[in-house]
Design a protein around this motif. Structure first.
Motif, PDB file in Angstrom:
ATOM      1  N   CYS A 133      -6.993   3.290  -0.190  1.00 18.15           N
ATOM      2  CA  CYS A 133      -7.098   2.229  -1.194  1.00 18.15           C
ATOM      3  C   CYS A 133      -8.508   2.079  -1.744  1.00 18.15           C
ATOM      4  CB  CYS A 133      -6.620   0.896  -0.611  1.00 18.15           C
ATOM      5  SG  CYS A 133      -7.618   0.275   0.754  1.00 18.15           S
ATOM      6  N   SER A 151       6.176   2.033  -8.078  1.00 22.18           N
ATOM      7  CA  SER A 151       5.117   1.924  -7.071  1.00 22.18           C
ATOM      8  C   SER A 151       5.109   3.147  -6.165  1.00 22.18           C
ATOM      9  CB  SER A 151       5.298   0.659  -6.232  1.00 22.18           C
ATOM     10  OG  SER A 151       5.196  -0.504  -7.024  1.00 22.18           O
ATOM     11  N   GLY A 185       0.178   0.815  -7.028  1.00 20.32           N
ATOM     12  CA  GLY A 185       0.882  -0.304  -6.417  1.00 20.32           C
ATOM     13  C   GLY A 185       0.355  -1.667  -6.794  1.00 20.32           C
ATOM     14  N   GLN A 186      -0.662  -1.735  -7.642  1.00 13.85           N
ATOM     15  CA  GLN A 186      -1.245  -3.030  -8.007  1.00 13.85           C
ATOM     16  C   GLN A 186      -0.208  -3.915  -8.693  1.00 13.85           C
ATOM     17  OE1 GLN A 186      -5.441  -3.349  -9.123  1.00 13.85           O
ATOM     18  NE2 GLN A 186      -4.795  -4.143 -11.105  1.00 13.85           N
ATOM     19  N   GLU A 199       3.312   6.013  -7.895  1.00  8.71           N
ATOM     20  CA  GLU A 199       1.854   5.831  -7.905  1.00  8.71           C
ATOM     21  C   GLU A 199       1.256   6.074  -6.520  1.00  8.71           C
ATOM     22  OE1 GLU A 199       2.417   2.299 -11.234  1.00  8.71           O
ATOM     23  OE2 GLU A 199       1.454   1.838  -9.322  1.00  8.71           O
ATOM     24  N   ARG A 200       1.894   5.551  -5.503  1.00  6.16           N
ATOM     25  CA  ARG A 200       1.375   5.707  -4.143  1.00  6.16           C
ATOM     26  C   ARG A 200       1.479   7.152  -3.664  1.00  6.16           C
ATOM     27  NH1 ARG A 200       0.590   1.721  -0.612  1.00  6.16           N
ATOM     28  NH2 ARG A 200       2.044   2.494   0.984  1.00  6.16           N
ATOM     29  N   LYS A 259      -0.875  -2.608  -2.816  1.00  4.12           N
ATOM     30  CA  LYS A 259      -2.024  -1.719  -2.999  1.00  4.12           C
ATOM     31  C   LYS A 259      -2.900  -1.653  -1.744  1.00  4.12           C
ATOM     32  CE  LYS A 259      -5.135  -5.122  -5.166  1.00  4.12           C
ATOM     33  NZ  LYS A 259      -6.162  -5.105  -4.113  1.00  4.12           N
ATOM     34  N   ASP A 260      -2.797  -2.648  -0.846  1.00  3.59           N
ATOM     35  CA  ASP A 260      -3.579  -2.657   0.384  1.00  3.59           C
ATOM     36  C   ASP A 260      -2.878  -1.940   1.539  1.00  3.59           C
ATOM     37  OD1 ASP A 260      -5.568  -4.181  -0.839  1.00  3.59           O
ATOM     38  OD2 ASP A 260      -4.679  -6.082  -0.217  1.00  3.59           O
ATOM     39  N   ALA A 301      -4.979   0.237  -9.788  1.00  2.99           N
ATOM     40  CA  ALA A 301      -4.788   0.821  -8.466  1.00  2.99           C
ATOM     41  C   ALA A 301      -3.307   1.107  -8.251  1.00  2.99           C
ATOM     42  CB  ALA A 301      -5.291  -0.138  -7.388  1.00  2.99           C
TER      43      ALA A 301
END
Length: 314
Positions: free
Chosen positions: A235, A221, A189-190, A224-225, A75-76, A187
């Motif tokens: 982010c 993921s 990719g969390q 979502e991203r 997520k970062d 979030a």
């Protein structure tokens, strides 16, 4: 010896240790290398510091040949592709949902009016205000241990954190409530990790790292991203997204919220996939983009831009 780069926090080193141990399980020699990042040194809001604050130092260490791979929280990781690096593996993802940790043991719906809830993430702030406008949101930063201490020392009545972090540290039982995605979308990719190396890394290293990849985790993921990337949110944007695969259906749900909780735009879409396309990353990305386009058409970009002027969010 494969040098595994990581931030120095307990959670970061614990996460990276799972990658190191997986490599050792494949018969490879591996060791952790601690890299200090800007995000560990500054106290300002991430929305002001900038996207990639936790990843840039690890990437610098890759380019300087101080480490062979970097382990990030996915997520970062910035959604914009950098041709100097390659995301070679997304290991199996932990539960992506958020949790509430409250001193009283009350779930979110039962917290007394005026209770202080600590979080700095615009996504969480917006969704908390949407769910409970009568709560006091207290901006906080710091590693997971320091956030948890704010509840124990009564600095906050409750906090919202990622369940995956508690799971990895063996503290999942300290969560008061696992928050339903209908209330708190996570979030993008969390709960997932990103294993990154230089784009020019030796083919033998890439081949080894590819064995750590969990296809299901990478695909959801990626969906979502793709939502986040298409909204140019970064982010720190007030964007939540969750992708799930059930049988032969990939579902993506996303939301963009006004930071004051006055408005939310939600959208979801699904794709019925068959045969070898069941876990296709390219199809997942396309579905995520479709959701983002729909959010855009409903005015999401206005809400994404509004968070830039909000002080104290990280």
């Amino acid at each position: 010896m494969i040098r595994v780069g990581t931030r120095g926090s307990l959670l970061a080193t614990t996460q990276a240790a799972t990658v190191r141990d997986a490599l050792r399980g494949l018969g490879e020699e591996a060791e952790l290398v601690i890299v200090n990042t800007i995000g560990d040194k500054v106290s300002g809001p991430i929305v002001e510091i900038g996207v990639g604050v936790f990843t840039s130092a690890l990437r610098d260490a890759l380019l300087a040949d101080e480490i062979d791979i970097a382990v990030h929280s996915l997520k970062d990781l910035p959604t914009a592709q950098d041709p100097r690096f390659s995301l070679v593996a997304v290991p199996e993802r932990k539960d992506p949902r958020d949790v509430l940790v409250s001193r009283s043991g009350f779930p979110l719906a039962e917290l007394p009016p005026g209770s202080s809830v600590g979080t700095g993430a615009p996504r969480r702030v917006a969704q908390l205000r949407l769910a409970r406008a009568d709560l006091e949101i207290q901006p906080i930063r710091g590693n997971l241990d320091s956030r948890m201490r704010k509840v124990a020392t009564a600095e906050c009545d409750a906090i919202v954190v990622a369940r995956a972090g508690l799971l990895r540290l063996g503290r999942a039982q300290e969560a008061t409530e696992v928050l339903d995605p209908a209330v708190m979308l996570p979030a993008p990719g969390q709960g997932a990790l990103a294993v990154e190396c230089r784009a020019d890394a030796a083919a033998s290293l890439v081949e080894i790292l590819a064995k750590l990849d969990h296809e299901h985790s990478r695909v959801v993921s990626a969906a979502e991203r793709a939502v986040l990337a298409d909204l140019n949110a970064g982010c720190s944007g007030p964007v939540g997204a969750l992708a799930r695969i059930d049988a032969q259906t990939l579902r993506v749900e996303a939301a963009v919220c006004a930071i004051d909780g006055s408005r939310v735009i939600r959208e979801e879409a699904e794709a019925h996939l068959v045969g070898p396309e069941l876990l296709s990353e390219s199809h997942a990305v396309a579905l995520g983009r479709r959701v983002a386009e729909s959010l855009r058409s409903m005015g999401a970009m206005e809400l994404v831009g509004a968070v830039q002027g909000e002080p104290g969010l990280s």
